[in-house]
Every structure is written in structure tokens, then in C-alpha cells.
Design a protein around this motif. Structure first.
Motif, short mmCIF file in Angstrom:
data_model
loop_
_atom_site.label_atom_id
_atom_site.label_comp_id
_atom_site.label_asym_id
_atom_site.label_seq_id
_atom_site.Cartn_x
_atom_site.Cartn_y
_atom_site.Cartn_z
N ASN A 1 26.73 38.19 51.57
CA ASN A 1 27.48 38.82 52.19
C ASN A 1 27.80 37.42 53.32
OD1 ASN A 1 27.48 41.75 53.17
ND2 ASN A 1 25.91 41.50 51.50
N MET A 2 26.66 36.51 52.69
CA MET A 2 26.84 35.27 53.33
C MET A 2 28.09 34.67 53.16
SD MET A 2 24.06 34.04 55.66
CE MET A 2 23.37 31.92 55.66
N SER A 3 28.75 34.66 51.59
CA SER A 3 29.41 33.33 51.19
C SER A 3 30.80 34.58 51.17
CB SER A 3 29.31 32.82 49.25
OG SER A 3 28.94 34.32 48.92
N HIS A 4 30.91 36.06 50.77
CA HIS A 4 32.22 37.08 51.06
C HIS A 4 32.18 37.67 52.06
CE1 HIS A 4 32.93 34.15 47.19
NE2 HIS A 4 31.77 34.98 47.42
N ARG A 5 31.26 36.69 53.09
CA ARG A 5 31.71 37.99 54.60
C ARG A 5 31.49 36.84 55.58
NH1 ARG A 5 31.26 43.75 55.54
NH2 ARG A 5 29.47 44.34 53.83
N LEU A 6 30.59 36.01 55.60
CA LEU A 6 30.50 35.28 56.83
C LEU A 6 31.06 33.49 56.08
CD1 LEU A 6 26.99 35.91 57.41
CD2 LEU A 6 28.84 36.86 58.98
N SER B 1 30.47 31.01 54.31
CA SER B 1 29.45 30.33 54.66
C SER B 1 29.56 29.13 52.69
CB SER B 1 28.14 30.37 54.65
OG SER B 1 27.35 30.88 55.74
N ASN B 2 29.25 28.22 52.81
CA ASN B 2 29.39 27.43 51.01
C ASN B 2 28.82 27.91 50.87
OD1 ASN B 2 29.63 25.74 49.14
ND2 ASN B 2 30.63 23.98 50.82
N VAL C 1 24.32 28.17 50.40
CA VAL C 1 23.60 29.60 49.81
C VAL C 1 22.46 29.46 48.63
CG1 VAL C 1 23.53 32.11 50.37
CG2 VAL C 1 25.03 30.57 51.79
N GLY C 2 23.59 29.39 48.15
CA GLY C 2 22.31 29.47 46.74
C GLY C 2 21.54 28.17 46.73
N LEU C 3 22.02 27.00 46.74
CA LEU C 3 20.78 26.19 47.13
C LEU C 3 19.23 26.82 47.21
CD1 LEU C 3 20.95 24.19 44.78
CD2 LEU C 3 21.34 22.94 47.10
N THR D 1 34.69 28.66 42.97
CA THR D 1 34.48 28.30 44.08
C THR D 1 35.39 28.48 45.44
OG1 THR D 1 34.98 26.20 43.69
CG2 THR D 1 33.22 27.09 42.72
N ARG D 2 36.73 28.43 45.38
CA ARG D 2 37.31 28.84 46.65
C ARG D 2 37.38 29.95 47.32
NH1 ARG D 2 42.42 27.17 43.85
NH2 ARG D 2 43.23 29.20 44.95
N PRO D 3 36.14 30.01 48.86
CA PRO D 3 36.27 30.38 49.08
C PRO D 3 38.45 31.33 50.14
CG PRO D 3 35.92 29.48 50.79
CD PRO D 3 36.52 28.77 49.47
#
Lengths: 559, 311
Positions: free
Chosen positions: B89-94, B96-97, B101-103, B303-305
Motif C-alpha cells: 500500500n505504501m508503494s502501490h497506493r501512496l 512511496s519509493n 519503504v522496503g529498507l 521498480t518503475r511506479p
């Protein structure tokens, strides 16, 4: 604008004009009616109070320059964009089209210009992509084959899209679109990636879809030829507004051009921008005939003309370049091409035949597997970044946003980017020198920006391209590579670009014009080379243009 | 060098080595299979490390609270899923990189599990070993493949199921198109970010199972340093495998072998510096990626949003 809205009102109410009757009242109600559509992006109004009616059994052209709002209008119809104002009626009832699925449920489909096939998938996978049903390979293949048969498209359902030519890909797109049996079909710039022969074939498919099957077709284009050949009626847009609509049978190339650009145009000088091949060739041929009359020996004319240029030195000599992609596919296959000082060599070809790789190679962006590049007599180590530019090769890259400029830097910074030594001392930038230089170049190249410190992003496409051009030409190159230099620009900017390229050639620069717009190549180039599948398959001088042979070469059919 | 060659000889003829390789590889296969699905849809999911770790802790917790291995497995799976929900949800809704997020999630998982482990200190019920009749008696590899904890056998249905899902279902077709060309998927009427989130959830489930396998199946206890970079190795396995499932599983087995080697060499009587030996799997991961870096064809949009309208 008033005339346009009045025109609509008249035809919608009681058609007093017999022609309007024929146009709008012939059979049944319109299948699509867009009314008072407005779409804004911040300050920019992409569509301003636009009305459009499409009727079954007819091909309706939507003509306009780049940025005239025609693509936005079609995206609204297909559900990719939501309008700010306005209503849409489909088959007489008002609808809201919120996404492509809704559009598809309403029987509206679009054949896209780019970006709608997943290359790594096979044809049948692409065709069923997005369908809400279970995956059934055999069934899908059968359907693709049946559609291919019905329209004579010759598409293999099991082929991988990567291996297909641009023309074949478009046929896959057409199948993908027709598979849901849409009643209303939108074609977005359909011939931009096709050879002339493929375009002809496309138009015959279009005719069948419309006449035999009673569907509605909207054809979006900025090319006059396409509109004149393929449509029954045409709506002309300019700057987000509808400026006129008329029956194609009553339209003329010059009339349409004037409506589209908004002022009288000379088709000779602007033919490239307006996509009228016939005009160009008529001019080219007549001038060649004049020359022939002068020399009184028609047969030798071509030779005579071509020999005048090659007497000058070769400034760019690309020899036997081969570039092999990771998957073993040859992007450039033993390609050789020469450019003399003071000539424009046009590299024509259908998109995807290696032009991009050649441009990238000459910008030191890709590695060559074999071959050499000789600039002004000395060989250049093409694998060393900056070597080509140091040797005197200027480049206007194909994608100006990607590799032509830095959008987040200022205009001034972009202008000096390639030659920072001129405005820096021991690594420290001299702001004043930078500004002086920028203002100088902005004046020389007529760059419209608020100030030298305006961000590159705030400029129009035409002005961004002028910045790139200014930067490259100010370095006094021996060779200028112009890759798709006018893509996405409006007519005025295209004209300016063409003039500058001609001027550069007159000043002794060897210009290599890489373009998929055949019209552009034909208007500008002194010599035309044709690239197909990474090879130069033919060459002809400007005076000896043979359109039929050129068409065959583009399709890779003759050697 | 000769001594090393001798060591390899010993290792290859030792049937315990095969068993050990399979045990180490199993964790990587679970995680890498999930990671492969996520990457097919366009996410380089580095929080797979945190997913395994969280899963390994929640599995220990579940097994401790219920004294039931199945509940442990279920909780492990949910632990992985929990982390994936945040990541997705962080990377594919909001938007974020995904790396940031993962790190962050990886570091957070280390801290949180160590803290909770110290507070609760769960003891773990181990899953039993099941010897498959006949198959487990195949010489050399029989015991390794069919004489293990039953949790390990989950990879046998999981891997083909993952392949079938990605290559034979509509969902899989959409996953692949979303990872290759999100714009095209979008105009075809696919919700790109939803598909990407779903693929990350699936990766979370797989990584959670990997964690459960680690605590319940392989080790029998939770250790805060128990995962120690194996999630990253699983990531490397997908790359080394050239983004094919076959290659990914093969690469996981190769890395599992080097993992096993760390323990096998001293056991077979070869003295090697233990610290140096511990670096072996990671050094091999770097080395193999160096050699095979350009072999595979990665998904184009990896890796491309995706933001609609941007092309």
C-alpha cells in the motif's frame, strides 16, 4: 468559434442547408454525440466547449495540429480522461464513461497509436488482455484467427509481439479492438507507423468495417492526406476548439490546412508539417523537370544534381556498424551511411527499424558490436563518452525530455550544459557569464521564455526544442544529427526547425535527418536513404524520387 | 587449492550434504517464488527479508500459544502478509519509493521481533519429519528430497502452482503485462496498482511460509538473527534465475548449497575460518550476479511506479 457553434445548432435543429442535411440527417440518429465538452489542465484548456457527432456507417475525421485537443477529446470518449464539463450521449442516451471498461461495455473501442501492446506477450495474450473471462488459449487463438481471416489481416495468434513489424502490430491492435465487436471505433493517428502500402491496406479494412458492418469510425489525424483519403466528413480543431466541420468531398488540402493552422499557408513550404506527400512530390518533380529542361538532357539530370554535392568533403562516415541487442536481434546490421558537408541526408524508414539505435549510437548511448565512425576524416572512439561530441557531432535527440535536456534545470543552464568550460573558471560557474551567454543564444534562436532562469519544464515543446538546437549549433558542429526533430511540435515550430536545418546545411554543416515522417524527409533532404531492419536498403537523390520504389523500400520489399 | 578440491569431493559424495542443501534451499525457494511473482508484476520487493523474519517470529508465537504446528504455520503466513500489506500500500497506493519503504520495513522487523522475542520468549513446537515411502529410499537424493519435515514438502505443490498462476491464468497474464508495460495494461482496462499490490501480498504469504518453515521446520526456535540476509539472497536468486521460475528455483538451490557448505565443511573435518565461511553464500551471490548479470531479461517496468497518464 461562433461560426462552429452556430453550425452545430443549425444542423441539430432544422437543417436548412441541403449539405448539412446530407451530412447529419441521412440515416438515423448519431451514434455518439459529445456536447459542450471542456477539459482544463491548470491554465491550459485542452478542450474548450467542443461538440462532436459521429454517425454509423461513416468515417469521421478529426483533424488538428499537435496539441489541438483532438487526442484529449478521444481519450474522454474512451474513458481515460474525465471531462470537466459537458455531456456524452451514446445511441441516444446520456452516459458517464469513467474508465475504458465502461467504454467497452458501451461498444466504444480505440486503436491506439502507441503503448497498448505488451511486447513480451504473444498476439493472442495481448488480444485477450483485460477481458474479464477465464483464460482459454485455444478459444482465444481461434477467435484471433477468425477475425484475422474476416478482415484479411494475416495475423498469427501465437507470434510474439516483439518480433512483429509496426504494421503487423497495428493489425494486432485492430483485432484487439474488433474482438469485442464495438459499434464505435476510434483510430488515433493510425498511419504514423505504417508504410504507404500498409496505410492503403488499413484504409480498405476501415471501409469494410464501416460500410459492410455499419460501424462508426472516428479517425484522428494531423495529416491532410489521411483525412482526404479515408474520411467521409471532417471536424477541424485548433487550440482546443472546433473551428469547422464539413463533408470531406467538399474539402481541399489547402482549405483544410488553413482551417487547421488558422492562417493561409503555402503548402510548398509547410507540406512537411501538414503531411501532404502529393504536394511535396509534385513540387519536387516539377522542379526536377525544370532543371531537366535547363540542361536539356533529362536522363542526366539526376546524376548532374547528385554530383554537385558529393564534391564536398565527407564529414560523417558511418562504416559497417552492427549493434546486436541482448536477445541476439540485430538492431543495426552492417549499416553504412555518409554525409557530406553542406547536405541534408534524410534517413527515412518506418518506426522501429533501427533509427533510434543509430541516433543513440551517434549520441554515444549504445555500444556498437562492430564498425567505425569517421568524423571529418578521423576515426572516433565511439565507446568513449563525449568523444563524438568532441569530434564535432551535434545531436538533437529523438526524445528531448529523456536525453535532450534537463527539465528541472533553467533555460540558461540547459543552454550551456554541453560546454560548461565557456562559463566556468576552475570548476566554479560564473553566473554572469552564464546569463550573458544564455541571453545571447535566446535572442539568436528566438527562444520564448520568461527569463533565462525560467525552468525548462515551463517552456512549450517548440521552445524546448529550440534550446536543444541552440545548444548544439552554438558549439559549431561539423555534423548535426537531428532525430525526429519535429515530433510533437506545432506547425510554426516545425517550420522554424526546418528553416534552421536548411540554414545549418547552407553554412556547411552535414545534416543527418532521421525521421519517420516521410513528408519531412522529402521536403528537407538532398538525398534520401531508406532504413529497413537495421540496414540501408536504398538511396535516391532528391531529384530522382520515385514514390512507388520508396514505398517498396520502406516496406523492405525491394533491395 | 588442492585441499579445497578434496573438500568439494567429500561434500559431493556425502548424502547428509544433500539433505542439508535441500533444507537450506527450501527457505530460499519459498521466499524466492514469492519474490518472483512480485517482480513479475514490477516490484523489486526488498522487504521480503522483513517478511521472512516477521513470519518466522509470528510462527514461533503461534506455535507457542497453541502448541499446534498448523496454527504456527498460519500465523507465520499472516506475519509475512502483514508486512506485505504495508509495503504494497505504501508503494502501490501512496506511490512511496519501494526501496525506501522496503529498507525501513526490514530494519523495523529486526527491532520489533527482537523486542517481542525478549518479552515473550516463545518456545517452539517443531513439525515432524515424514519419510515418504519408496521415494525416500532413492540413493543419495531420496532422503534429501523426501525424508524431511512435512513443511518442506509444501514447496512441491507451491512452485508448480506459482508457475500455473502466472502463466496459465488471467490474473497471471495481467500480472505479467503490468510488470512489462503498465500503460498498455491500463488502456486494456486493468487496475495496474491493484494487481501489483496483490502480487506483493502473495509474496508476503510465501515469505511468511518461509519464515514459518525456518522456525517450525528447520531450526525449532526463533532467533532474531535467524534470517540474516536470506531474503536478500532470495532476491538474488530471482535475478540469477533470469526472472524465470525454473531459474529462480535452480539459483535458490545453488545458494542453499553454499549455505549448507558452511556447516558441512567443518563437520567433514575441514578447518576453515568460521567467520570467512559465513560470508560464503553472500560472496557467491555477488559473484554469480557478476557473471550472469546480463543474462536474464528483467520485466521492463520493474521498480518503475505507475501513475496513470505518464508515459
Amino acid at each position: 468559434m461562433t461560426s462552429a457553434s452556430e453550425g452545430v445548432a443549425a444542423s441539430a435543429a432544422a437543417p436548412s442547408d441541403p449539405m448539412a442535411w446530407k451530412l447529419h440527417g441521412r440515416n438515423s440518429a448519431p451514434s455518439v454525440r459529445l456536447q459542450r465538452i471542456t477539459k482544463r489542465y491548470g491554465q491550459v484548456v485542452a478542450c474548450d466547449d467542443v461538440d462532436l457527432e459521429l454517425h454509423p456507417g461513416r468515417i469521421h475525421g478529426v483533424l488538428g495540429e499537435n496539441g489541438a485537443g483532438k487526442s484529449t477529446l478521444m481519450k474522454i470518449l474512451i474513458g481515460l480522461i474525465q471531462p470537466d464539463e459537458g455531456t456524452i450521449d451514446v445511441h441516444g442516451s446520456p452516459v458517464r464513461i469513467t474508465d475504458p471498461i465502461t467504454a467497452s461495455d458501451l461498444g466504444i473501442a480505440m486503436v491506439h497509436q502507441h503503448y497498448s501492446l505488451v511486447e513480451q506477450l504473444t498476439v493472442w495474450e495481448n488480444v485477450v488482455l483485460g477481458e474479464p473471462t477465464k483464460l482459454n488459449r485455444a478459444d482465444a487463438c481461434a477467435r484471433v484467427a477468425a477475425l484475422s481471416e474476416r478482415y484479411g489481416l494475416g495475423v498469427d495468434p501465437l507470434a510474439s509481439v516483439t518480433r512483429l513489424t509496426a504494421g503487423q502490430r497495428q493489425r494486432v491492435e485492430i483485432i484487439k479492438c474488433l474482438r469485442r465487436e464495438p459499434r464505435i471505433i476510434v483510430f488515433d493517428e493510425p498511419t504514423s507507423v505504417l508504410t504507404p502500402a500498409e496505410s492503403e491496406q488499413l484504409f480498405s479494412v476501415l471501409r469494410r468495417v464501416v460500410v459492410d458492418e455499419g460501424r462508426t469510425v472516428a479517425l484522428v489525424s494531423h495529416k491532410l492526406d489521411e483525412i482526404l483519403h479515408a474520411t467521409d466528413e471532417v471536424t477541424i480543431m485548433r487550440r482546443g476548439r472546433v473551428v469547422d466541420r464539413l463533408s470531406t468531398s467538399k474539402a481541399t488540402a489547402s482549405g483544410l490546412a488553413q482551417l487547421m493552422v488558422g492562417r493561409p499557408v503555402s503548402l510548398r513550404s509547410e507540406a512537411a508539417a501538414l503531411g501532404s506527400i502529393e504536394t511535396i512530390t509534385a513540387n519536387v518533380l516539377s522542379s526536377a523537370l525544370d532543371d531537366a529542361a535547363d540542361t536539356a538532357d533529362a536522363a542526366d539530370t539526376a546524376a548532374a544534381l547528385t554530383t554537385t554535392v558529393p564534391s564536398r568533403p565527407v564529414v560523417l562516415d558511418v562504416r559497417n556498424i552492427t549493434v546486436i541487442a541482448k536477445d541476439g536481434h540485430r538492431l543495426l546490421d552492417d549499416l553504412s551511411i555518409t554525409v557530406h558537408a553542406g547536405e541534408i541526408v534524410g534517413l527515412a524508414g518506418v518506426e522501429g527499424n533501427g533509427q533510434r539505435t543509430l541516433g543513440d549510437l551517434l549520441a554515444s548511448l549504445v555500444h556498437a558490436d562492430s564498425g567505425t565512425v569517421i568524423v571529418d576524416g578521423s576515426e572516433v572512439d565511439i565507446h568513449r563518452p563525449g568523444a563524438l561530441s568532441a569530434a564535432g557531432v551535434g545531436i538533437i535527440p529523438e526524445d528531448r525530455h529523456d536525453s535532450g535536456c534537463v527539465l528541472d534545470l533553467s533555460v540558461a543552464e540547459n543552454l550551456v550544459l554541453a560546454d560548461l568550460a565557456k562559463v566556468a573558471k576552475r570548476g566554479v560557474l560564473n553566473r554572469k557569464a552564464l546569463e550573458v551567454r544564455a541571453v545571447e543564444l535566446m535572442r539568436a534562436f528566438d527562444i520564448q521564455a520568461r527569463s533565462p532562469h525560467a525552468s525548462m519544464r515551463s517552456l512549450s515543446g517548440g521552445n524546448q526544442q529550440r534550446v536543444v538546437l541552440a545548444r548544439e549549433l552554438s558549439a559549431n558542429p561539423k555534423v548535426l544529427i537531428a532525430a525526429q526533430p519535429t515530433r510533437g511540435l506545432d506547425v510554426g515550430a516545425i517550420e522554424y526547425m526546418s528553416e534552421r536545418l536548411r540554414q545549418a546545411a547552407t553554412d556547411g554543416v552535414g545534416v543527418l535527418l532521421i525521421s519517420t515522417e516521410l513528408e519531412e524527409v522529402l521536403t528537407l533532404a538532398d538525398r534520401v536513404c531508406v532504413i529497413h531492419a537495421g540496414k540501408i536498403v536504398g538511396e535516391m537523390s532528391r531529384s530522382a524520387i520515385d514514390l512507388e520504389r520508396l514505398g517498396l523500400l520502406l516496406g523492405g520489399m525491394a533491395a | 587449492m588442492i585441499a579445497f578440491g578434496g573438500a568439494i569431493g567429500d561434500v559431493l559424495t556425502s548424502s547428509t550434504m544433500y539433505g542439508s542443501t535441500v533444507r537450506f534451499a527450501a527457505l530460499l525457494v519459498f521466499a524466492a517464488t514469492g519474490e518472483w511473482i512480485a517482480e513479475k508484476a514490477g516490484t523489486m520487493n526488498i522487504s521480503v527479508e522483513g517478511m521472512i523474519l516477521t513470519g518466522s517470529f509470528t510462527a514461533a508465537l503461534g506455535s507457542y500459544l497453541s502448541h499446534n504446528v498448523w496454527i504456527g504455520l498460519l500465523l507465520g503466513l499472516l506475519g509475512g502478509l502483514l508486512v506485505s500489506i504495508v509495503q504494497a500500500n505504501m508503494s502501490h497506493r501512496l506511490s512511496s519509493n519501494q526501496f525506501v519503504v522496503g529498507l525501513t520495513l526490514n530494519v523495523l522487523a529486526v527491532g520489533l521481533t527482537a523486542y517481542l522475542n525478549a518479552q515473550i520468549n516463545p518456545t517452539v513446537e517443531r513439525a515432524g519429519i515424514i519419510r515418504v515411502p519408496v521415494l525416500s529410499r532413492i540413493p543419495l537424493i531420496g532422503g534429501a528430497l523426501f525424508g524431511q519435515t512435512w513443511l518442506l514438502y509444501l514447496i512441491y505443490p507451491l512452485v508448480p502452482a506459482a508457475w500455473w498462476l502466472v502463466y496459465r491464468t488471467r490474473w497471471g497474464l495481467e500480472i505479467r503485462s503490468v510488470g512489462e508495460n503498465p500503460q498498455a495494461a491500463d488502456v486494456s482496462g486493468i487496475d495496474v496498482n491493484k494487481r501489483r499490490r496483490q502480487s506483493v501480498y502473495l509474496c508476503g504469504v510465501c515469505a511468511g511460509i518461509a519464515g514459518a518453515y525456518l522456525t517450525i521446520g528447520q531450526v525449532g526456535s526463533f532467533g532474531a538473527d535467524g534470517v540474516s540476509g536470506r531474503g536478500i539472497i532470495a532476491l538474488a536468486a530471482v535475478i540469477l534465475g533470469g526472472w524465470t521460475l525454473k531459474g529462480t528455483v535452480g539459483a535458490a538451490i545453488v545458494f542453499g548449497f553454499f549455505d549448507a557448505l558452511r556447516f558441512a565443511l567443518p563437520a567433514l573435518g575441514h578447518t576453515v575460518n568460521p567467520q570467512l565461511l559465513a560470508t560464503l553464500p553472500y560472496a557467491m551471490a555477488i559473484a554469480t550476479m557478476l557473471i550472469f548479470a546480463h543474462r536474464g531479461r528483467r520485466p521492463n517496468a520493474l521498480t518503475r511506479p505507475f501513475v496513470r497518464g505518464l508515459t
